[in-house]
Design an enzyme around this catalytic site. Structure first.
Site, PDB file in Angstrom:
ATOM      1  N   PRO A  27      -3.612  -0.749  18.978  1.00 34.19           N
ATOM      2  CA  PRO A  27      -3.356  -0.941  17.534  1.00 34.19           C
ATOM      3  C   PRO A  27      -3.304   0.029  17.020  1.00 34.19           C
ATOM      4  CG  PRO A  27      -4.977  -1.881  18.594  1.00 34.19           C
ATOM      5  CD  PRO A  27      -4.387  -1.270  19.303  1.00 34.19           C
ATOM      6  N   TYR A  68      -8.580   4.777   8.182  1.00 35.62           N
ATOM      7  CA  TYR A  68      -8.880   5.588   9.343  1.00 35.62           C
ATOM      8  C   TYR A  68      -9.428   6.259   9.783  1.00 35.62           C
ATOM      9  CZ  TYR A  68      -4.551   2.777  10.528  1.00 35.62           C
ATOM     10  OH  TYR A  68      -3.578   1.626  10.861  1.00 35.62           O
ATOM     11  N   LYS A  81       1.823  -0.757  14.680  1.00 34.82           N
ATOM     12  CA  LYS A  81       3.166  -0.305  15.081  1.00 34.82           C
ATOM     13  C   LYS A  81       3.936  -1.684  15.987  1.00 34.82           C
ATOM     14  CE  LYS A  81       4.776   3.156  13.653  1.00 34.82           C
ATOM     15  NZ  LYS A  81       4.784   2.888  12.492  1.00 34.82           N
ATOM     16  N   HIS A  83       0.624  -1.064  -0.285  1.00 33.12           N
ATOM     17  CA  HIS A  83      -0.161   0.025   0.164  1.00 33.12           C
ATOM     18  C   HIS A  83       0.425   1.343   0.306  1.00 33.12           C
ATOM     19  CE1 HIS A  83      -4.042  -1.870   1.821  1.00 33.12           C
ATOM     20  NE2 HIS A  83      -2.987  -2.606   1.021  1.00 33.12           N
TER      21      HIS A  83
HETATM   22  C1  PHB Z   1      -5.508  -4.691  10.322  1.00 31.23           C
HETATM   23  O1  PHB Z   1      -5.408  -5.258   9.191  1.00 31.23           O
HETATM   24  O2  PHB Z   1      -5.237  -6.065  11.305  1.00 31.23           O
HETATM   25  C2  PHB Z   1      -4.990  -3.554  11.256  1.00 31.23           C
HETATM   26  C3  PHB Z   1      -3.960  -2.550   9.866  1.00 31.23           C
HETATM   27  C4  PHB Z   1      -3.597  -1.849  10.833  1.00 31.23           C
HETATM   28  C5  PHB Z   1      -4.349  -1.152  12.200  1.00 31.23           C
HETATM   29  C6  PHB Z   1      -4.509  -1.725  13.125  1.00 31.23           C
HETATM   30  C7  PHB Z   1      -4.825  -3.537  12.888  1.00 31.23           C
HETATM   31  O3  PHB Z   1      -3.184   0.342  12.849  1.00 31.23           O
END
Ligand code: PHB
Length: 393
Positions: A294, A201, A298, A72
């Site tokens: 999460p 996000y 990181k 990505h």
């Molecule tokens: C995930 O795909 O599990 C994932 C992606 C981004 C994050 C946390 C988890 O910030």
């Protein structure tokens, strides 16, 4: 039994350390309480920083990741329906991230260790570590009913936040820095093709949501919830309704692709760091020493950078008997860890609704979004942290 480096835990930190040591000609044994099948099936994180991708490729465990992972070059931030793309690659001189599940990384590392004669003891029982400040620190465990004492030059505590290594250090010698967040993430896996090419996000007045992916057939989605939320209260239709509501755009130009939900779970959110990450001849790495929420993706990447530093320090020791890098291990790691903590805390604060927060707080968060997306300097700061700061940050 004897080895040079005894490693407790076959997660990302332990397995990668074992492979890095093998490449440096150093012998290790990995001792793990769980079964191989269990480790290879547990759904965890999914985002690899550029440095993690490069390292896995360099050491010959990147084949499948490059074939099956998703590279990505950007992420989307979505606030109250407004969409903005952060062009990670343009802002960081060409860096990117790879969406490739942690348990897939673990499968690749386990295979690499077994192919090169590595020793991993799965389903070890009653694991303990002792004589940590002596020259022969020891791991004791039971396997098939027999007690094994594994005498080592060094022990790497890679056994996560619930493991035995950290509690084996006298508490008075450790400083623990911790923050709990008053929310969790409700995470699902859905059998449906991706709704988006890049991660989203999202902040909505009902709270955070994240759209991620696992494969061409499986999506990974999360939404902010009460940390004590009971999954029994969330039938599929309610989950999709919540996600649709939070992710809606005023123009209706984006559609969430829905499908059967194959897994549900609630994840707690906290930040934690212990200092120092060493006691005598025990070195902590990964989640045994620090936890991040999460939001910044990181956790796995920090485990990787810890063991890179540790592997270099141990190789220098075995080559020259020089302990300077081992002595600097904790301080070197903590500089990068605290920057990742700051970033994860900042992303979490920007993107969630805090219980009891008022309209003022929401306005400040919207202003933050405006600033981060409108200023090249602020977008660059987000991007360079997201793709991963340099090892010696
Ligand atoms: C995930 O795909 O599990 C994932 C992606 C981004 C994050 C946390 C988890 O910030």
């Amino acid at each position: 039994m004897r080895t040079q480096v005894g490693i407790v835990g076959a997660g990302p930190a332990g397995l990668l350390l074992s492979h890095l040591l093998h490449l440096a000609g150093i012998d290790s044994v990995v001792v793990e309480v769980r079964s191989r099948a269990d480790i290879e099936a547990t759904i965890r994180a999914g985002v690899l920083e550029q440095g993690t991708v490069d390292l896995l490729s360099e050491i010959g465990v990147g084949e499948r990741m490059k074939r099956e992972g998703f590279l990505h070059h950007g992420i989307e931030l979505r606030f109250a329906g407004r969409r903005h793309r952060i062009d990670l690659s343009a802002l960081t001189g060409g860096k990117a991230i790879m969406v490739y599940a942690q348990h897939e990384v673990l499968k690749d590392l386990i295979q690499a260790r077994l192919d090169t004669g590595g020793q991993i003891v799965f389903e070890a029982e009653g694991v303990s570590v002792y004589d940590l400040t002596s020259d022969v620190p020891t791991i004791r465990y039971r396997k098939d009913g027999e007690v094994v004492e594994l005498h080592c030059d060094f022990i790497a505590g890679c056994d996560g936040s619930q493991g035995v290594c950290r509690p084996s250090i006298p508490p008075r010698l450790l400083n623990v820095y911790e923050r709990h967040y008053p929310f969790g993430w409700f995470g699902i896996l859905a059998a449906a093709p991706p709704s988006t090419e890049e991660l989203i996000y999202n902040l909505h007045e009902r709270g955070f949501a994240l759209v991620s992916t696992r494969s061409r057939q499986i999506q990974r989605l999360y939404f902010q919830c009460d940390p004590k939320e009971d999954i029994a209260d969330w039938p599929d239709a309610r989950i999709w309704h919540e996600l649709r509501t939070r992710l809606a755009t005023p123009e209706g130009d984006w559609k969430l692709i829905e499908g059967p939900i194959t897994q549900k779970g609630v994840i707690g959110m906290r930040s934690m760091v212990v200092e120092p990450m060493r006691h005598g001849r025990l070195f902590l790495a990964g989640d045994a020493a620090h936890i991040v929420p999460p939001t910044g993706a990181k956790g796995l990447n920090l485990a990787v950078s810890d063991v890179r530093v540790l592997a270099d320090a141990l190789s220098a020791f075995y080559r020259t008997k020089d302990e300077a890098l081992l002595d600097g291990y904790s301080a070197t790691c903590l500089r990068r860890i605290w920057k990742a903590q700051r970033f994860s805390w900042w992303m979490t604060s920007m993107l969630h609704r805090f219980p009891g927060s008022d309209a003022f707080q929401m306005r400040v968060q919207l202003a933050e979004f405006d600033y981060v997306t409108g200023s090249r300097a602020a977008s660059t700061a987000l991007a360079e942290n997201y793709v991963g700061l340099p090892l010696a940050a």
